[in-house]
Design a protein around this motif. Structure first.
Motif: not given
Ligand SMILES: [Zn+2]
Length: 412
Positions: A306-325
């Motif tokens: 829930p990115a909106r919940m996180i960012i709207d709480a004034d927190l940072p957020l990063a994105l990554a792939t989790d590349f795995n089989p």
């Protein structure tokens, strides 16, 4: 070697060196220079500005980028690129209706990958992994974290971490290594979880530290895997070897992993598909970066973080792939940025910030990469001619990249 890029349609993510991460509303601002130039000297970004203000610069090479954009390479702070074989047969089972957990209970999942890896030579594992690393570099990744965790024996875990070390030596992008011995319970430890955690802490961890093979410690804190108690125990043991936590939490259930991460000064807490208000509260005033892995949500058809919940709480957020089989067989950050906008309602500005500077922070690399900043590494994406930067997430599945530079060198 001085390399001058001119007539850049828009130079994205131009920042002062003091910006290490972005939180809340700051994430919606992407500083850019339209009609810009950029000077690269050897491996670093040396200077930039507007074309109107460009004075004589004697460069060894000048490249005209009319119609094209330049941005810092993607910073992928969560991958499992070093694995052996694939699990496409389980993909078929899932399509026929089995869940990720059911497949794991039938001897599939992480244990299946671990058996394959244990029977793969270090050389073969290196070759398979290097191929994937080269693929993600072509897709715009210019800094990456890679975890162990598909070995689950002392020998196999060390094998993975040695392969990561060899990749660090042979490729010029920054690579961080994470020890994830507590990824799943090996079959021989069935119903003996305490014994396995003790084995990880007393046998594998000291060997990892002795060879200086890891920067971070990780654990899969989840029902059916490892508890909050296991997590605290392992993180405290790893702290003695100066391994900071970057941990898998809240993928299927919110059981207190976020709090355990924050209490143990985690650099990042990753997944977060299931978030409670107390998880948000725990992250406030912490130095811990929340990391979302939308490729995994797409592939497993589970909720998105829930990115909106996180960012709207004034927190940072990063994105990554989790590349795995098993749960995210793709290392394509362009797709991750698209998914963040389409499925998580992040703005293009938020998604680009999350995939560059905040991703760099989640690897302790924001002083080196993640923005167009004088003195940072010239790890750059040159786009094709595109109408705007919003086009990058908008045109999902298409490749916006024309060229890649790592440390100022064109990667072919
Ligand atoms: Zn993962």
């Amino acid at each position: 070697m001085k390399l001058l890029f001119t007539n850049i349609k828009e130079l994205l993510q131009v920042r002062e060196a003091s910006v290490l991460k972005l939180s809340g509303k700051e994430m919606n601002i992407l500083p850019t220079i339209k009609n810009a130039w950029l000077l690269v000297e050897d491996d670093k970004i040396s200077d930039y500005g507007k074309m109107d203000d460009l004075s004589e610069i004697s460069a060894d090479k000048t490249i005209d980028l009319t119609g094209k954009m330049v941005l810092p390479s993607w910073c992928d702070s969560h991958t499992h690129i070093v694995y052996a074989g694939n699990r496409e047969q389980e993909f078929g089972q899932r399509i026929s209706g089995l869940s990720y957990e059911e497949i794991a209970n039938n001897g599939g999942g992480i244990l299946n990958s671990a058996t394959t890896l244990q029977n793969t030579s270090e050389e073969d594992l290196y070759d398979q992994s290097a191929k994937r690393l080269e693929e993600v570099i072509q897709q715009g990744t210019g800094a990456v974290e890679i975890k162990s965790g598909y070995g689950l024996t002392k020998d196999a875990e060390l094998k993975i971490l040695r392969v990561i070390k060899k990749l660090q030596q042979n490729y010029s992008l920054p690579i961080k290594a994470t020890f994830l011995g507590a990824h799943a319970l090996p079959l021989e430890y069935k119903n003996k979880k305490e014994k396995y955690i003790d084995h990880v802490i007393n046998e594998i961890l000291p060997a990892v530290a002795e060879e200086n093979l890891a920067d971070y410690i990780d654990i899969f804190c989840e029902h059916g895997y490892f508890t909050v108690e296991d997590t605290n125990k392992l993180l405290k043991a790893a702290a003695k070897f100066n391994l900071r936590p970057k941990i898998h939490v809240n993928q299927f259930n919110a059981i207190g992993g976020v709090q355990a991460g924050v209490e143990n000064n985690a650099l990042s807490v990753d997944h977060l598909e299931e978030m409670k208000p107390e998880d948000i509260q725990a992250l406030k005033n912490s130095e811990t970066m929340p990391v979302a892995l939308p490729g995994c949500s797409l592939f497993l058809s589970i909720p998105y973080t829930p990115a909106r919940m996180i960012i709207d709480a004034d927190l940072p957020l990063a994105l990554a792939t989790d590349f795995n089989p098993g749960s995210a067989p793709s290392g394509n950050m362009n797709l991750v940025v698209s998914l963040a906008c389409i499925k998580m309602k992040m703005t293009p500005e938020e998604a680009i910030n999350a995939a560059t500077i905040n991703g760099a922070y989640a690897m302790d690399l924001s002083e080196k990469v993640g923005s167009i900043t004088r003195g940072k590494l010239a790890n750059l994406i040159i786009t094709k001619a595109i109408p705007s930067y919003t086009y990058i997430p908008y045109a999902f599945g298409s490749n916006p990249i024309e060229a890649i530079y790592i440390k100022g060198k064109l990667i072919k």
